[in-house]
Design a protein around this motif. Structure first.
Motif, mmCIF file in Angstrom:
data_model
loop_
_atom_site.group_PDB
_atom_site.id
_atom_site.type_symbol
_atom_site.label_atom_id
_atom_site.label_comp_id
_atom_site.label_asym_id
_atom_site.label_seq_id
_atom_site.Cartn_x
_atom_site.Cartn_y
_atom_site.Cartn_z
ATOM 1 N N GLY A 240 0.799 -1.228 0.000
ATOM 2 C CA GLY A 240 0.000 0.000 0.000
ATOM 3 C C GLY A 240 0.823 1.266 0.000
ATOM 4 N N LEU A 241 2.114 1.165 -0.314
ATOM 5 C CA LEU A 241 2.991 2.337 -0.241
ATOM 6 C C LEU A 241 2.552 3.437 -1.193
ATOM 7 N N TRP A 242 2.025 3.042 -2.358
ATOM 8 C CA TRP A 242 1.615 4.050 -3.345
ATOM 9 C C TRP A 242 0.539 4.975 -2.799
ATOM 10 N N VAL A 243 -0.265 4.477 -1.860
ATOM 11 C CA VAL A 243 -1.315 5.303 -1.249
ATOM 12 C C VAL A 243 -0.699 6.501 -0.539
ATOM 13 N N TYR A 244 0.444 6.279 0.122
ATOM 14 C CA TYR A 244 1.078 7.315 0.921
ATOM 15 C C TYR A 244 1.970 8.232 0.089
ATOM 16 N N LEU A 245 2.105 7.911 -1.176
ATOM 17 C CA LEU A 245 2.767 8.814 -2.111
ATOM 18 C C LEU A 245 1.722 9.664 -2.821
ATOM 19 N N LEU A 246 0.716 9.000 -3.383
ATOM 20 C CA LEU A 246 -0.302 9.701 -4.163
ATOM 21 C C LEU A 246 -1.228 10.529 -3.280
ATOM 22 N N GLY A 247 -1.739 9.929 -2.202
ATOM 23 C CA GLY A 247 -2.714 10.611 -1.349
ATOM 24 C C GLY A 247 -2.201 11.929 -0.774
ATOM 25 N N PRO A 248 -1.065 11.925 -0.061
ATOM 26 C CA PRO A 248 -0.554 13.185 0.488
ATOM 27 C C PRO A 248 -0.204 14.223 -0.569
ATOM 28 N N PHE A 249 0.335 13.792 -1.708
ATOM 29 C CA PHE A 249 0.691 14.755 -2.742
ATOM 30 C C PHE A 249 -0.562 15.379 -3.358
ATOM 31 N N VAL A 250 -1.616 14.576 -3.568
ATOM 32 C CA VAL A 250 -2.871 15.127 -4.086
ATOM 33 C C VAL A 250 -3.489 16.063 -3.053
#
Length: 325
Positions: A240-250
């Protein structure tokens, strides 16, 4: 006519070099002292924050056993302690020099607001990720000193944030987006009001103390890719690492859009820093991080001196010789 010699000990960098408040000087594209200080400050955040999460969450610790019956309180205290870990990191000389972003989402918000150029933003983000890994490494190595600590750290996945498996992964993404957006908006609002700037370094603990009982069960309320990446590296959890890259940046981007649209009122930040305001973008010195690089009595005189030198250089092409005449 000779220009009077002016000694200005605190201006060791070019007058127009403003890496945290606009375009840097062309001859200084990189600001290594800022990046290294941000790296160390982020490592401090991770060591204190992860240690607190492990002590408060691990079933084998005294507090972990005590709080297991009160999950909402446990989540709130984890958020409070991790947020205050950010305050502790910001109050170190390293955090005072770098401005204590401690979070790629915060740096992105400053970049989108044109308070820091992309090359410095990239330097900050890389430093934050390395600092997060370094801090997690220190927490990991403590397990070689105390076997009980290693067990507690492994059980809590080294304080990692993971999406709740009982819901679709998109809920975790939405949670990270929402929490990060609210965090950035709160930080900007406080930092943009002079009478509230003193609160800004402390707001992380208060913010996550309130938010964690509400949304931490969905995604862990990381709002910080570097904070998640460090523990995931040791826990071996990449799903689920991509969630913590995409979510915070969005979330960070949406917050900046809202700020620019004046949805939160007229908000203006002079500098890309969350602590030690008043440097007007200049890099403070480690030996005196509290020094305010504002405009003391010789500021205008120094500025006029530089303008005169630049004028002579343009006219003659040999400013260094003419200034001395």
């Amino acid at each position: 006519m000779k220009l009077p010699p002016i000694h200005w000990p605190h201006f060791h960098i070019h007058f127009h070099d403003r890496p945290l408040a606009g375009e840097p000087h062309p001859e200084r594209p990189f600001h290594w002292r800022l990046y290294m200080c941000e790296l160390v400050a982020t490592a401090v955040l991770m060591v204190i924050g992860l240690a607190c999460v492990i002590v408060l969450s691990a079933p084998g610790t005294f507090l972990g056993k005590l709080l297991s019956a009160y999950p909402a309180l446990q989540a709130a205290l984890c958020g409070l302690c991790f947020g205050l870990a950010g305050t502790a990191a910001a109050m170190t000389p390293f955090g005072k020099v770098s401005g204590a972003h401690l979070n790629p989402s915060v740096t992105l918000a400053f970049m989108l607001s044109k308070k820091i150029v992309w090359i410095d933003a990239l330097g900050y983000i890389i430093a934050q990720i390395i600092g997060a890994v370094l801090g997690t490494t220190i927490v990991y190595c403590l397990g070689y000193i105390a076997s009980s600590w290693k067990i507690d750290a492994v059980v809590t996945h080294y304080g990692a944030t993971t999406p709740y498996t009982g819901l679709s992964i998109w809920y975790a993404l939405g949670s990270e987006t929402l929490v990060t957006g609210l965090l950035i908006a709160t930080l900007y609002w406080l930092a943009a009001h002079p009478r509230h700037k003193w609160v800004t370094p402390w707001i992380g603990g208060i913010f996550f103390f309130v938010m964690n009982p509400l949304t931490a069960w969905i995604s862990g309320n990381s709002a910080n890719f570097a904070r998640t990446f460090g523990p995931d590296l040791y826990a071996g959890n990449w799903s689920g690492l991509w969630v913590y890259l995409l979510g915070p940046f969005v979330g960070s981007s949406l917050a900046v859009i809202a700020i620019k649209a004046d949805i939160l009122g007229k908000l203006h930040l002079g500098e890309a820093r969350l602590v030690n305001f008043g440097h007007h973008g200049r890099v403070p010195h480690m030996e005196d991080p509290h020094f305010v690089h504002a405009a003391p009595e010789h500021y205008e005189e120094y500025k006029q001196h530089l303008e005169a030198v630049q004028k002579i250089q343009k006219e003659t092409g040999d400013g260094s010789r003419k200034v001395a005449e």
